[in-house]
Every structure is written in C-alpha cells, then in structure tokens.
Design a protein around this motif. Structure first.
Motif, PDB file in Angstrom:
ATOM      1  N   ILE A 557     -23.215  14.596 128.153  1.00 19.41           N
ATOM      2  CA  ILE A 557     -23.230  14.554 126.606  1.00 19.41           C
ATOM      3  C   ILE A 557     -24.114  15.633 126.138  1.00 19.41           C
ATOM      4  O   ILE A 557     -23.423  16.425 125.077  1.00 19.41           O
ATOM      5  N   ALA A 558     -25.213  16.166 126.632  1.00 21.02           N
ATOM      6  CA  ALA A 558     -25.756  17.218 125.950  1.00 21.02           C
ATOM      7  C   ALA A 558     -24.741  18.674 126.165  1.00 21.02           C
ATOM      8  O   ALA A 558     -25.034  19.392 125.355  1.00 21.02           O
ATOM      9  N   LEU A 562     -24.226  21.090 123.123  1.00 23.84           N
ATOM     10  CA  LEU A 562     -24.760  22.633 123.468  1.00 23.84           C
ATOM     11  C   LEU A 562     -23.475  23.414 123.915  1.00 23.84           C
ATOM     12  O   LEU A 562     -23.822  24.731 123.984  1.00 23.84           O
ATOM     13  N   GLU A 563     -22.339  22.830 123.955  1.00 19.78           N
ATOM     14  CA  GLU A 563     -21.154  23.712 124.379  1.00 19.78           C
ATOM     15  C   GLU A 563     -21.655  24.613 125.694  1.00 19.78           C
ATOM     16  O   GLU A 563     -21.415  25.739 125.811  1.00 19.78           O
ATOM     17  N   ALA A 564     -22.176  23.997 126.744  1.00 20.11           N
ATOM     18  CA  ALA A 564     -22.344  24.503 127.893  1.00 20.11           C
ATOM     19  C   ALA A 564     -21.971  23.565 129.230  1.00 20.11           C
ATOM     20  O   ALA A 564     -21.340  22.500 128.987  1.00 20.11           O
ATOM     21  N   ASP A 565     -22.150  24.226 130.318  1.00 21.34           N
ATOM     22  CA  ASP A 565     -21.850  23.443 131.799  1.00 21.34           C
ATOM     23  C   ASP A 565     -22.988  22.422 131.985  1.00 21.34           C
ATOM     24  O   ASP A 565     -24.063  23.074 131.976  1.00 21.34           O
ATOM     25  N   GLY A 583     -34.467  27.983 124.140  1.00 17.75           N
ATOM     26  CA  GLY A 583     -33.984  27.830 122.886  1.00 17.75           C
ATOM     27  C   GLY A 583     -32.761  27.061 122.274  1.00 17.75           C
ATOM     28  O   GLY A 583     -32.468  26.262 121.475  1.00 17.75           O
ATOM     29  N   SER A 584     -31.943  26.894 123.635  1.00 16.22           N
ATOM     30  CA  SER A 584     -30.569  26.034 123.496  1.00 16.22           C
ATOM     31  C   SER A 584     -31.004  24.792 124.161  1.00 16.22           C
ATOM     32  O   SER A 584     -30.920  24.500 125.227  1.00 16.22           O
TER      33      SER A 584
END
Length: 798
Positions: A557-558, A562-565, A583-584
């Motif tokens: 979900i995170a 965060l638009e991350a893998d 920071g992200s």
C-alpha cells in the motif's frame, strides 16, 4: 527481519501494572455476584448413603442447593477424558458432583449457591451427608497389590500399561560387561500457585450468550467444554482468562467440575455466579504430580557406555485420569536425556489410588525421568570409579548427529526426534561455571575445617513446542497502535513482552506501540493452551507469520502512495520509507488509513481514504479481489513435531555433620532454548524453576496417612523454601537454533525445575558417601541414612 527487539533483555512490560496493584484477577471480578461453595467428601473412599439438606434451608440468603440428581443431561455426565491413548485401557473420570461413590478426600458432593460466600459456607456446613466407608487404597505399593479396588470395574487398579522400547534390552544387559539393579522413588508434590482456581459466569438471557471468566491455562478449551456440556453454540460462549496468579500445570486441566457447574447454575438462575477456591480446597481437590517408583536395570561397558537400560515404573495417577497418560509418556521418553542408549525399554504401570488426581505440574514427568537417568549415570560412575562427567560424555549424542531419532513416540504422537543441540559444548560450559575440575581442592580445604561439601550434576532434554497449533492476529490501526492477540493464556511468563518484541521486530515499529492480548476468546477464538513450554514456539511463530503478512501488505500500500517498488521500501520506527531516502516516507498509521477505503470522513486521517481522495484506476474495485480492508493479518503455526531444548545444572552443597541440614552453596545452569527472544525473561523462568525444583527436592511432599487423609493440606504444614533457602543461580546460555520453525526458538518455561532433584541428590551423595535413592530428602531422613551408614561401617571395622 529487524533484530532491534528480538534477543534484547527488555524489562517485562506487564510488571509495573501488577506490582502496583493494578492487576485484575478472577476474585477482583463479580463483586455483586452470587457465590458458590461446595460440600466435599471427608472420606477417601465411601458410598454416599444419603444427603440431608433440611438444616440448610432456613438460612437467609440461600439461593439453591444441587446434588448429582439435580444435574440434567450432559451436565451430570462424567467429565471428559481429555487425551485418550491406546494404553489407557481403563480410563475413568469423575462426575461434576459425586454420584454414588466418593474416591478421594475433597471430591465435590453438593453445590450451594447463596447471596455471598459466607452464607454459602454456612449452608454447606449444615448439610449432612451419610457415608458408608470403603477400604481406601493409598500408596503405590498398596495399589499394585490390589487387595482393594478404587473402581470396582478396574482389575488390579491398573488404568494403563505403557510400553516404549527400542532394541533387545534383555540380551543387551545380559551380554554387557557390567550390570546394576536398583530402585528409585519420587514422592508426590503439587503446583500450589499463588492464586487458586476460580470461575465467574454471567448469562445474557436476551442474547442467549454466556460469558465466563476462569483462572485457566486454556480459555478456548474451556469454552469448547462448556458449550458442549450446556448445549450452546460455541459462538455464544465467551471465556476470558484475566490476570492469572500462576498455573504451573494445574490450571491446564479442563473442565474442572466448577467450570461446568458455575456457568450452568448462572444460566439456570439468571444471575451472576462466582466461585473462588480456598487454599485447603486446592490441596485436596485440585491436582498433584510426581509420585513414581522406578526399578532400574542397566548394562554398560568399561567406559560407562550404556548398552541396555530397562526401567519399570509404577505411576500413581490418583482417583481419576482426566488428562490421560501424558505424564508416563513424558517420563518414558524424556528419561533418555541427551544420551544415545544401546537398547531401551520402559514399562509404566499407571495405578488408581484414593487420592487427588495426578496431572501435569511444571516439568510434567521429566523430573522423575531425569532423576532416574542421572542417578543411573552416577551409579555407573561410582561402580567404575570414573568421573561422573566422563560417563555422561561417553554417552552423549554428538553435535553432528542431529536430527537424532530416539526411536520412540513423544507426547504429541510424533517421533521422538531431537532437532538440534551441542551437549559436549554444554558440558564444558557447566563445568567451567561451577568449577568442576578444581573442586577437589575446594573439598580438601573444607574438610580441613571440618566441613562436608559435595558437588552434583544433572543433564536433561526437554520436549517443547508441542502442537497441534496456535494462532496470531496482528492489526495496525489508524493511530499507529499495533494490536496483537493470540488465544493461549498467560500466567506470568512475560507474554506481553516477548510477543511484543516479536511483532515490533517483524514490523519495524517501537515496542511501545505494540499491545498484546492473550486468553480472550472474543479476540482470538482458536487455540490450544499454555503448557509444555510451548507458548513462545507456537504463538511466537504464529505472531511472526501474521506480522509478516501485515508488513507485506503495508509495503504494497505504501508503495502505491509513494509511487515506489515495494522491494525498495523498509519500515523503521513505524514509518515506511524508501531505502536510502528517508524523506520519501509515509507513517504506518497513514498506511492503515489507506488500507480501508471509506465513504465518510470522520477526521482528517480518514479523509485521506475517502473515494474522491484516493487515486487508482477507475476500472479496479477499491478493494482488490482476494484482499480485505484494514491493515491486519492472521496466521497459524503448526509444527511437524516438537522442538527439544536442553540444559545442564550443577550444585555445590554443604551437609551439617551433626544435624544433617542441607545448604546449597552454589547453583549453576547452562541452557539451550534455541534463539533467545528475551534473555532476561528466560533467566527469570530458569530461576523460578530452580526454586520450585529445590522445593521438590528438599521440602515439598503430599503426606497421606493410611486412611487417605492429606495431613499437610495448608501452608502451615506444607513446607516450601523461603528466599533464604534459594541460592543465587548462575546462568549461561547456548543457542542452537531449531530448524523446525521460522524463528529458530525452543521453549524454556519448565527448564529450571526438571533436573534439580537429581542434581541435589548427586551433590548430597558426593558429600556424605550415602546412596540417595529417594526424593524429597529431609534433614531427618538424611540423618538416619548417615547414622545407618556409620553403624554399618563400625560393624565392618569391628
């Protein structure tokens, strides 16, 4: 997995509440409830000729009186035989209230309900029960002679005959270069927890549901038993174990008669009802353990290697067998300890006596088995003139021989296969810790001052983590609070700390954010219970597995937010962040909000999860197929077989030459329970177990007379060690992780008590040169043994 919490000696989180009087025990509840009291048999064996309640009926405040004839349907049936076994050919259990015959002093005959406990006791005293006494069967030898029977339909008083064997023992002993034969005795003792048993029940007539509070080690099992007896759907019965002031095994038995009768009467009367056990009731109507006679025949070679071991055991299981033959199974298998024996045969004859039932007490058959094996090792060493540690080392299973199959069947019905260990390394540690190799000099210095000191050693292996399963549920709410629940109960083991450590480590959250609930069927409905050193192995691994599910979902979900893998994310101090880019990040409390798509905004956090705030493809449902709202996970751990912890204890004792008083000068423990979750708590468990073991070795016994009366059924007469009798326990640890579970852990709860009688006996024998074959041992008994040996020596010299 983060190890910032796992393995750390964190102070117990539950202690401040308990030490400041904030505990919530059974008797703190139901202050306005009706109270129950019981008329209990004053005879060990008798027929009930009649019951006259007339004199009790005029007591103001009396509500009800019940005898067996008043119990309908399944309520009046014999209590269940919890663990059937093929060897238990004549299993017998008691009625909730005695039907026609009483079979031990303390058996409940009449239940009285009144406005308060005082009135209930007054009414109980006025009830007259006429008995026709029958010959009592007291003591193992009397039971074996079977001149009288406890149950008319049980021939020879034999409830079970259990046989465990590998190899041809008779041939192995016959062909051995050396042979010894002797008898060893362990007397009865009892758990005697600080808090006795207790039950408080209330019936909701509108909802047709029952809530029961019980001081138990098995809340879910009590729920199942009550539901079955009262004919209620299990979902309509809630059982909660509040704070429990000790269990040590006696509270694993279920249902006790009171756990059936109190809920039944509460439902029938439509009133809250409570019963709490007084101390005499606990002595005469709860459960005991330990009593066994062990006949040993052993064949061995010149190095002390055991080629054949034949043990015939007489086990006293009391008047009934509600818990089956678990103690004989454990004794017959754990007797082998860390050794590989050429051929082995153990036959246990389990006998009925007119005494209190025998069920597991901390150690559960292991102290008897270890006493047998370790005394055997000492006898072999004495016969050959070898150091006692050399004989043990000659018989050890090697560290390269694991997994090691002993060829027997353990109490879980699975093969007795040791999973890991390093017994030679453990022996080296205990010798260093106690100063074994330098003890000759210490002894010589003591003798020069007229003192008698001796050193003793004991080794053991303990089967832990017994199945079939336990579960765990983990939820992170929108405040960031982590709620952990598991079905097994806690009686002081530190579960609220160690389970929080596991969850905090798995999730990467501060331990202060983790809150643990145990023993509440409202929070977790499926469980087995707390016994057999299984809680950390079973629930600990289940909580770890559930936490991993929650972690995986949180990262997923995170990652979207965060638009991350997800593979690039980690969790630190309750915050999900991109590795290398703090920071992200997004807090777990926000992830919890995002995990639950909402229509309505209750607060600012909830607004983040409403339908116009959350992005995503309009072609996808808000909750993906196969997914669930919320940031939570549930999982179960079910082992293929038990884990096997191990340990070695050593002690130095001093014997007063005039009074034979026994003083423990030093006590050392080396223990291996796999990976340590919390070393401080493990040491606390060991220290408490050693204290109980010292009580069993030197003080505590159940003293029955020939008529079946327990002569020391109070703390005025039942001896126990004070803090002044318990030495400082020196400890060291060895960690051989178990390959059987994800955390690599084994149990530790019973470790401290298991070998103590064997260790103390070995040390006393070393100090006095008097053979010790029976425990517990009082100064008076030791004085007579020393005097008899001295007289014999004088006769030989003359």
């Amino acid at each position: 997995m983060s190890t910032r919490m796992f393995g750390e000696p964190i102070a117990r989180r539950e202690d401040p509440r308990l030490l400041t009087g904030q505990g919530r025990y059974l008797d703190d509840l139901g202050q306005d409830a009706l109270a129950a009291a019981f008329v209990r048999s004053p005879h060990a064996h008798a027929r009930i000729a009649g019951i006259d309640v007339g004199d009790a009926l005029d007591i103001d405040g009396l509500v009800a009186i019940y005898t067996w004839e008043d119990l309908p349907g399944r309520i009046g049936e014999p209590l269940p035989l919890l663990i059937p076994h093929p060897s238990l050919t004549h299993g017998r259990t008691a009625y909730p209230l005695a039907r026609d015959v009483v079979r031990h002093v303390g058996e409940p005959v009449v239940m009285v309900v009144a406005r308060d406990r005082y009135l209930a006791e007054d009414a109980a005293e006025r009830i007259r029960v006429d008995y026709d006494p029958l010959p009592p069967v007291v003591g193992i030898e009397n039971a074996a002679r079977a001149e009288h029977l406890v149950h008319d339909d049980v021939p020879g008083n034999v409830g079970a005959v259990l046989l465990q064997e590998t190899g041809d023992v008779a041939t192995a002993i016959e062909n051995a270069p050396h042979e010894l034969e002797f008898r060893l005795d362990i007397e009865r003792s009892a758990s005697t927890p600080l808090e006795g048993r207790g039950v408080y029940a209330r019936w909701d007539a509108d909802d047709e549901s029952l809530r029961v509070y019980s001081s138990t080690q098995a809340s879910t099992s009590v729920r199942a038993a009550i539901a079955a007896r009262l004919g209620l759907p299990p979902g309509k019965v809630e059982v909660i174990a509040p704070d429990v002031g000790g269990g040590f095994g006696v509270k694993i038995v279920h249902p006790w008669p009171e756990e059936v009768l109190v809920p039944w009467a509460a439902r029938l009367l439509g009133r809250e009802l409570k019963w709490t056990e007084d101390r005499r009731e606990h002595f005469i109507s709860a459960a005991h353990e330990r009593g066994q006679v062990q006949h040993v025949k052993v064949g061995f070679d010149g190095a002390g290697r055991v080629l054949g071991l034949d043990v015939r055991i007489l086990h006293d299981h009391g008047a009934y067998t509600p818990y089956g033959v678990i103690i004989p199974i454990v004794t017959s298998t754990q007797l082998l300890g860390p050794y590989k024996i050429g051929a082995y045969r153990a036959e246990v004859t389990s006998l009925y006596t007119n005494t209190v039932i025998v069920t597991p007490y901390r150690g559960a058959g292991r102290p008897q088995g270890v006493f047998c094996m370790e005394r055997t090792m000492d006898r072999i060493a004495d016969h050959l003139g070898l150091d006692r540690t050399e004989v043990r080392a000659a018989n050890f299973i090697g560290p390269d021989e694991f997994p090691y199959d002993q060829g027997l069947t353990f109490q879980d019905g699975r093969p007795l296969i040791y999973d890991s260990g390093d017994y030679p390394a453990m022996l080296h540690k205990i010798k260093e810790l106690i100063g074994w190799d330098g003890f000759a000099g210490v002894r010589a210095a003591a003798v020069a001052k007229g003192r008698r000191i001796g050193i003793g050693l004991g080794c053991y292996v303990e089967g832990t983590g017994v199945g079939p399963y336990e579960g765990g549920h983990v939820e992170i709410d929108s405040t960031g609070r982590v709620n952990v629940s598991t079905g097994l109960t806690s009686q002081g083991q530190g579960h609220q700390t160690v389970f929080a450590q596991i969850a905090a480590s798995e999730l990467g959250v501060p331990i202060e954010d983790v809150h643990v609930t145990t023993g509440d069927t409202r929070r977790f409905g499926y469980a087995v219970g707390t016994f057999a050193s299984r809680a950390a192995v079973m629930s600990g691994n289940a909580i770890a597995l559930a936490s991993r599910k929650v972690r995986e979902k949180a990262l997923r979900i995170a990652a979207e937010a965060l638009e991350a893998d997800p593979r690039d994310l980690d969790i630190t101090d309750g915050v999900v962040h991109v590795k290398g880019d703090p920071g992200s990040a997004v807090p777990l409390r926000t992830v919890a909000v995002l995990s639950n798509p909402l229509r309505y905004a209750f607060d600012e956090e909830a607004a983040r999860a409403t339908q116009f705030a959350v992005g995503g493809s309009p072609e996808d449902p808000p909750v993906a197929p196969g997914d669930e709202p919320g940031l939570e996970g549930k999982d179960y751990y079910s082992p293929v077989r038990s884990t096997f912890a191990a340990g070695m204890h050593a002690a130095v004792v001093e014997i007063d030459p005039d009074t034979a008083e026994i003083h423990i000068l030093r006590y050392a423990v080396v223990h291996d329970c796999g990976r340590l979750i919390n070393p401080m708590i493990v040491e606390g468990q060991i220290h408490g177990g050693v204290a109980q073991g010292i009580g069993g070795a030197l003080y505590e016994r159940m003293e029955y007379d020939e008529s079946g009366q327990l002569l020391n059924a109070s703390f005025m007469d039942f001896l126990m060690p004070y803090a002044t009798e318990i030495p400082r326990v020196e400890t060291d640890h060895l960690e051989t992780p178990s390959p059987l579970n994800p955390l690599g852990i084994k149990g530790a709860g019973e470790a401290g008590v298991i070998p103590v009688s064997a260790v103390i006996a070995s040390a006393i024998e070393d100090a006095t040169a008097v053979p010790i074959a029976k425990m517990p041992l009082s100064p008076a008994e030791l004085f007579h043994l020393m005097s008899a040996r001295e007289r014999m020596s004088q006769r030989i010299l003359s």
